[in-house]
Design an enzyme around this catalytic site. Structure first.
Site, mmCIF file in Angstrom:
data_model
loop_
_atom_site.group_PDB
_atom_site.id
_atom_site.type_symbol
_atom_site.label_atom_id
_atom_site.label_comp_id
_atom_site.label_asym_id
_atom_site.label_seq_id
_atom_site.Cartn_x
_atom_site.Cartn_y
_atom_site.Cartn_z
ATOM 1 N N GLY A 55 0.811 -1.118 0.046
ATOM 2 C CA GLY A 55 -0.046 0.057 0.157
ATOM 3 C C GLY A 55 0.749 1.174 -0.088
ATOM 4 O O GLY A 55 1.627 1.240 0.999
ATOM 5 N N ALA A 56 0.903 2.226 -0.836
ATOM 6 C CA ALA A 56 1.554 3.324 -1.133
ATOM 7 C C ALA A 56 1.897 4.241 0.093
ATOM 8 O O ALA A 56 2.993 3.936 0.682
ATOM 9 C CB ALA A 56 0.993 4.364 -2.198
ATOM 10 N N ARG A 91 10.774 -0.675 -3.633
ATOM 11 C CA ARG A 91 9.851 -0.691 -4.662
ATOM 12 C C ARG A 91 9.692 0.513 -5.375
ATOM 13 O O ARG A 91 9.969 1.755 -4.974
ATOM 14 C CB ARG A 91 8.439 -0.929 -3.717
ATOM 15 C CG ARG A 91 8.276 -2.343 -3.370
ATOM 16 C CD ARG A 91 6.906 -2.601 -2.892
ATOM 17 N NE ARG A 91 5.886 -2.931 -4.013
ATOM 18 C CZ ARG A 91 4.754 -3.242 -4.065
ATOM 19 N NH1 ARG A 91 4.153 -2.993 -2.759
ATOM 20 N NH2 ARG A 91 3.889 -3.750 -5.007
ATOM 21 N N GLN A 203 -5.203 -8.840 -3.967
ATOM 22 C CA GLN A 203 -5.276 -7.713 -2.965
ATOM 23 C C GLN A 203 -6.658 -7.485 -2.574
ATOM 24 O O GLN A 203 -7.213 -7.011 -1.746
ATOM 25 C CB GLN A 203 -4.492 -6.445 -3.166
ATOM 26 C CG GLN A 203 -3.109 -6.426 -2.985
ATOM 27 C CD GLN A 203 -2.642 -6.659 -4.439
ATOM 28 O OE1 GLN A 203 -2.941 -7.365 -5.214
ATOM 29 N NE2 GLN A 203 -1.246 -6.020 -4.363
ATOM 30 N N ASP A 244 -0.798 4.919 -6.552
ATOM 31 C CA ASP A 244 0.569 4.964 -6.095
ATOM 32 C C ASP A 244 1.623 6.258 -6.391
ATOM 33 O O ASP A 244 2.627 6.268 -5.927
ATOM 34 C CB ASP A 244 1.443 3.426 -6.435
ATOM 35 C CG ASP A 244 0.656 2.658 -6.023
ATOM 36 O OD1 ASP A 244 -0.455 2.087 -6.584
ATOM 37 O OD2 ASP A 244 1.128 1.720 -4.923
ATOM 38 N N ASN A 254 -1.669 3.197 -10.925
ATOM 39 C CA ASN A 254 -2.053 2.077 -9.733
ATOM 40 C C ASN A 254 -2.086 0.758 -10.167
ATOM 41 O O ASN A 254 -1.462 0.460 -11.165
ATOM 42 C CB ASN A 254 -3.643 2.623 -9.444
ATOM 43 C CG ASN A 254 -4.235 2.326 -8.484
ATOM 44 O OD1 ASN A 254 -3.520 2.506 -7.191
ATOM 45 N ND2 ASN A 254 -5.287 1.642 -8.671
ATOM 46 N N LYS A 255 -2.460 0.016 -9.207
ATOM 47 C CA LYS A 255 -2.371 -1.575 -9.468
ATOM 48 C C LYS A 255 -2.717 -1.929 -11.000
ATOM 49 O O LYS A 255 -3.734 -1.409 -11.606
ATOM 50 C CB LYS A 255 -3.286 -2.365 -8.441
ATOM 51 C CG LYS A 255 -3.170 -3.900 -8.632
ATOM 52 C CD LYS A 255 -1.680 -4.335 -8.584
ATOM 53 C CE LYS A 255 -0.982 -3.424 -7.458
ATOM 54 N NZ LYS A 255 0.365 -3.986 -7.297
HETATM 55 C C1 LIG Z 1 -3.789 3.430 -0.393
HETATM 56 S S1 LIG Z 1 -3.228 3.294 -2.208
HETATM 57 C C2 LIG Z 1 -2.805 1.626 -2.083
HETATM 58 C C3 LIG Z 1 -2.471 1.335 -3.408
HETATM 59 O O1 LIG Z 1 -1.215 0.222 -3.420
HETATM 60 C C4 LIG Z 1 -1.471 -0.708 -3.926
HETATM 61 O O2 LIG Z 1 -0.230 -1.384 -4.466
HETATM 62 P P1 LIG Z 1 0.384 -2.836 -3.618
HETATM 63 O O3 LIG Z 1 -0.852 -3.464 -3.379
HETATM 64 O O4 LIG Z 1 1.310 -3.491 -4.711
HETATM 65 O O5 LIG Z 1 1.417 -2.051 -2.630
HETATM 66 C C5 LIG Z 1 -2.450 -0.563 -5.011
HETATM 67 O O6 LIG Z 1 -1.838 0.151 -6.305
HETATM 68 C C6 LIG Z 1 -3.358 0.528 -4.075
HETATM 69 O O7 LIG Z 1 -4.363 1.229 -5.135
#
Ligand SMILES: CSC[C@H]1O[C@H](OP(=O)(O)O)[C@H](O)[C@@H]1O
Length: 369
Positions: A55-56, A91, A203, A244, A254-255
């Site tokens: 999570g960013a 990351r 996720q 992100d 984003n994801k």
């Molecule tokens: C609160 S924004 C979280 C954002 O981060 C996630 O990526 P990851 O699970 O790879 O850290 C995803 O892009 C979410 O939107």
């Protein structure tokens, strides 16, 4: 937020020893709630790389505490710079990681080595507290969007589609897009959430579904590829996602899969809103598609999947044909033209430089770089 009535944040300093760092191991969810105790910056780096924490906003806050852990043992200038660089390399896509470490370096470089560790815990704590209040405020500024839709369909749930996990476990608390959903639900607005499973790390089906279930928010897990169909049939009132990194022209990283949802939303006139804290803004970058580094994760995350057997054992199995290669870009970039608007802790704005500078005028100098 809370787990079985007990209030939690997603990162905190151990109250017993006053220095080790506690996190929820998100790779164990939704099956078990496992709390890890981190005592070394290398453990923090592993937790970020392996997505025990993800999570960013959260990876920025956890990295800040990782720097504090390192400075307890060696507070020299060399150690400060080396560990910040090491954690910053864990990351590449979420700008929050760099934002948090830059903020720590700015606070700690002027401090005498003897006082650095204490100052680091204070600075990391300030980052965490800032994130909590910021995410709470994002929920408040997004709430009117849900209220307006509810007013148009009295007595029927507002159908919200979300992608990945943007809840309290993606931040220090409250979440970003899910903060809006929680506040709408807690305000008594009937909502229903279409939860994209969000392959390959799931996720959505593993984390967002777990969060929403514990908070009592009605939701349905769907295949990533079902969203467009639901939009075509009027089953989605709004798409709410996190991010992100947002560039100064409003492009959104984003994801992986977010861009495809934005295309489907645009084609079906469904509002597509992105929730973000100030720490996710990167005003030094204009063209997201060309300038945002996209994390390439291990192919095995695509070729395999993890789940629980009827016996309760959690296992990872191969789902792809033996011998097939895999590719695993973890993020994509949605151009600003497909974004209905941005929800921040300071209010809502267009996904544009003018919109962002209207909320963050102090960033004008950065935008000029
Ligand atoms: C609160 S924004 C979280 C954002 O981060 C996630 O990526 P990851 O699970 O790879 O850290 C995803 O892009 C979410 O939107």
């Amino acid at each position: 937020m809370n787990i079985d009535g007990v209030a939690y944040r997603s990162v905190w300093v151990d109250q017993d020893d006053g220095w080790s760092v506690r996190i929820l191991d998100q790779t164990r969810l939704p099956w078990t709630v496992e709390i890890l105790r981190l005592t070394h910056e290398d453990e923090v780096a592993h937790a970020i790389r392996s997505m025990q924490v993800r999570g960013a906003p959260l990876i920025g806050a956890v990295a800040a505490y990782g720097l504090a852990l390192a400075l307890r043992r060696d507070a020299s200038d060399a150690a400060l710079e080396r560990v910040a660089a090491m954690l910053g390399d864990t990351r590449p896509t979420a700008v929050n990681l760099r934002w948090a470490l830059d903020r720590m370096l700015k606070a700690l470089r002027p401090v005498a080595a003897a006082a650095r560790a204490e100052a680091a815990y204070e600075a990391a704590g300030a980052i965490a507290e800032d994130d909590v209040e910021t995410c709470r405020s994002i929920g408040q500024h997004g709430l009117p969007l849900i209220q307006a839709i509810a007013a148009r369909k009295p007595g029927k749930p507002v159908n919200i589609l979300t992608h990945c996990n943007t809840g309290w476990i993606a931040t220090v608390d409250y979440g970003t897009a899910l903060s809006v959903i929680y506040q709408a639900h807690d305000a008594g607005i009937p909502v229903h959430v279409w939860v994209d499973e969000t392959r390959p790390r799931n996720q959505g089906s593993a984390l967002t579904a777990w969060e929403l279930g514990r908070h009592g928010v009605p939701h349905t897990v769907i295949a990533d590829n079902a969203g467009g169909h639901l939009m075509q049939h009027g089953e989605v009132d709004i798409v709410l996602v996190g991010t992100d990194r947002v560039t100064r022209q409003g492009d959104v990283a984003n994801k992986i899969g977010t861009y495809l949802k934005a295309l489907a939303a645009w084609d079906n006139d469904v509002p597509f809103w992105v929730a973000l804290p100030h720490s996710t803004l990167d005003m030094r970058v204009r063209d997201g598609l060309r300038e945002i580094p996209i994390e390439e994760r291990a192919a095995d995350e695509v070729l395999n999947t993890t789940g629980r057997l009827p016996s309760g054992e959690v296992v990872t199995v191969r789902t792809a044909a033996p011998g097939s290669a895999g590719a695993n870009p973890a993020f994509d970039v949605t151009p600003a033209r497909l974004v209905s608007g941005l929800i921040t802790e300071r209010g809502r704005c267009d996904a544009s430089e003018a919109g962002l500078l209207g909320l963050y005028p102090e960033f004008a100098a950065l935008a000029a770089e």
